[in-house]
Design a protein around this motif. Structure first.
Motif, PDB file in Angstrom:
ATOM      1  N   LYS A 208       2.053   0.117   0.368  1.00  0.00           N
ATOM      2  CA  LYS A 208       1.297  -1.106   0.634  1.00  0.00           C
ATOM      3  C   LYS A 208       2.207  -2.160   1.246  1.00  0.00           C
ATOM      4  N   GLU A 209       1.638  -2.896   2.184  1.00  0.00           N
ATOM      5  CA  GLU A 209       2.423  -3.894   2.902  1.00  0.00           C
ATOM      6  C   GLU A 209       1.703  -5.232   2.840  1.00  0.00           C
ATOM      7  N   TRP A 210       2.505  -6.306   2.747  1.00  0.00           N
ATOM      8  CA  TRP A 210       1.959  -7.642   2.579  1.00  0.00           C
ATOM      9  C   TRP A 210       2.568  -8.584   3.612  1.00  0.00           C
ATOM     10  N   ALA A 211       1.748  -9.496   4.125  1.00  0.00           N
ATOM     11  CA  ALA A 211       2.203 -10.475   5.107  1.00  0.00           C
ATOM     12  C   ALA A 211       2.183 -11.865   4.482  1.00  0.00           C
ATOM     13  N   LEU A 212       3.241 -12.617   4.692  1.00  0.00           N
ATOM     14  CA  LEU A 212       3.386 -13.957   4.128  1.00  0.00           C
ATOM     15  C   LEU A 212       2.663 -14.963   5.008  1.00  0.00           C
ATOM     16  N   THR A 213       1.619 -15.609   4.468  1.00  0.00           N
ATOM     17  CA  THR A 213       0.812 -16.536   5.260  1.00  0.00           C
ATOM     18  C   THR A 213       1.135 -17.995   4.994  1.00  0.00           C
TER      19      THR A 213
END
Length: 411
Positions: A208-213
């Protein structure tokens, strides 16, 4: 810091490398907001997560130390707020005080049995004001589609924070909106999530990959803190609030990419700071704007003052976008604008695009001591700041005071 260095070097976090950091990531990444285009993931942001639906907040060692060394005051504050200290709460008036001019506007304050202090008293629930080294960090992450997995989002909100976009936001009751925030300007509402050079990403070993918003950073360098907010800039990261991004240069070294020229000083380093150059920023450290240029009454006067002060085009672009958030009806009695700073990925509730961070956080206190439906205030309305501006003291996923209380009372 060594764990973070290891993560950045090896590109993943595993239990074998650092169990504590791995457990913390797993815990926080399990709290997911329903709309992945806006925010969510590591900081939760579920509707029941506390004030404005906020989630986990990260503390500096100095702030943690203040909690631990002053745990008796923290526990006493929780007991007094709950009426468990043998003192009967007087529901006719609050022990937290508002300024006289605000008394009629803050009806509904919940009574608590806390000691009253002199004007502008800070940190009653800690026993003392927090130290200058106190820092709190709030992050928002969105899970993205990656590694052949179907979970997550392939798009993110593409907010328009140009002067025109800011004016449109104000016309929507001061609320950041995905559905219609771009109708007036024709800007695409969402765009595809970029790669690692266009947004900061974290990839776990489970794929799983997450993007910092979004990022909120607040530091107690001043009595009423310094508030800094960053958000992913969409398809125009170098416009408006990213327009004054500095050109970073260094002496050219062997093997370094040629890059762009930087006034003869060597290649520009923008590419070396990828993806952080894709974020925009606003900062506020006071209730009211103190710069006479920013307080200019109209566009012509503003242009004349910036010209006389030799402001460059990038700074002017950021200032124009900020002034679009000020609005004439948000001037203080002395004629100055109230300051503005709001993060579209964090202040997503009704009216919260109309805020300046400090106006919202002034209402942080035990329980529901200041019963405010919306916290988008600009000026100082209170006299007592028992939680020293920290919502995470007694709300959200942190609920730090409650956790300390439960340990002390062995519940």
């Amino acid at each position: 810091s060594s764990a973070w260095t290891q993560y950045h070097e090896q590109g993943a976090i595993t239990a074998g490398r650092n169990q504590l950091l791995f457990d913390r990531f797993q815990n926080m990444l399990g709290q997911i907001r329903q709309d992945p285009r806006r925010a969510g993931g590591m900081n939760g942001f579920g509707g029941s997560a506390g004030v404005n639906g906020r989630g986990v907040v990260l503390f500096s060692p100095q702030l943690v130390r203040a909690y631990l060394l002053n745990y008796e005051a923290v526990v006493r504050c929780v007991e007094q707020e709950a009426g468990n200290d043998g003192v009967t709460a007087d529901h006719g008036k609050s022990a937290f005080r508002v300024r006289p001019e605000e008394a009629g506007r803050t009806a509904g304050l919940v009574s608590v049995a806390l000691q009253r202090f002199s004007d502008d008293e800070f940190g009653a629930c800690f026993g003392n004001p927090l130290p200058r080294g106190a820092v709190a960090v709030k992050l928002t992450w969105t899970q993205v589609v990656s590694s052949g997995r179907a979970e997550g989002s392939s798009e993110l909100a593409n907010y328009d924070t140009s002067p025109a976009g800011m004016a449109a936001m104000r016309g929507k009751a001061g609320t950041w909106r995905i559905a219609d925030q771009s109708l007036e300007t024709g800007k695409a509402r969402t765009i595809r999530v970029p790669g690692a050079d266009g947004i900061y990403r974290v990839k776990l070993d489970n794929g799983k990959e997450w993007a910092l918003t979004g990022i909120h950073v607040t530091t107690r360098e001043t009595k009423e803190w310094v508030w800094v907010s960053f958000w992913w800039g969409g398809d125009e990261p170098d416009r408006d609030f990213g327009g004054d991004r500095p050109d970073l240069c260094r002496v050219e070294t062997a093997g370094m990419p040629a890059g762009e020229s930087c006034a003869g000083k060597g290649p520009m380093l923008k590419a070396w700071y990828s993806p952080w150059q894709k974020y925009k920023m606003c900062i506020v450290s006071a209730w009211r704007e103190g710069d006479p240029v920013m307080n200019a009454g109209d566009a012509n006067r503003f242009a004349a003052l910036t010209s006389a002060a030799h402001w460059d085009s990038g700074l002017i672009a950021a200032a124009e976008a900020t002034r679009a958030g000020y609005a004439q009806d948000k001037r203080a009695p002395d004629g100055r604008f109230y300051t503005w700073c709001s993060n579209p990925f964090i202040e997503f509730e009704e009216g919260m695009a109309d805020s300046n961070c400090i106006g919202c956080h002034q209402f942080a206190a035990p329980g529901d001591s200041y019963a405010q439906g919306v916290h988008n205030r600009f000026d100082k309305a209170l006299k007592d700041f028992p939680a020293d501006f920290l919502w995470s003291f007694d709300t959200g996923v942190n609920h730090t005071a409650g956790r300390i209380y439960s340990i002390v009372k062995d519940e």
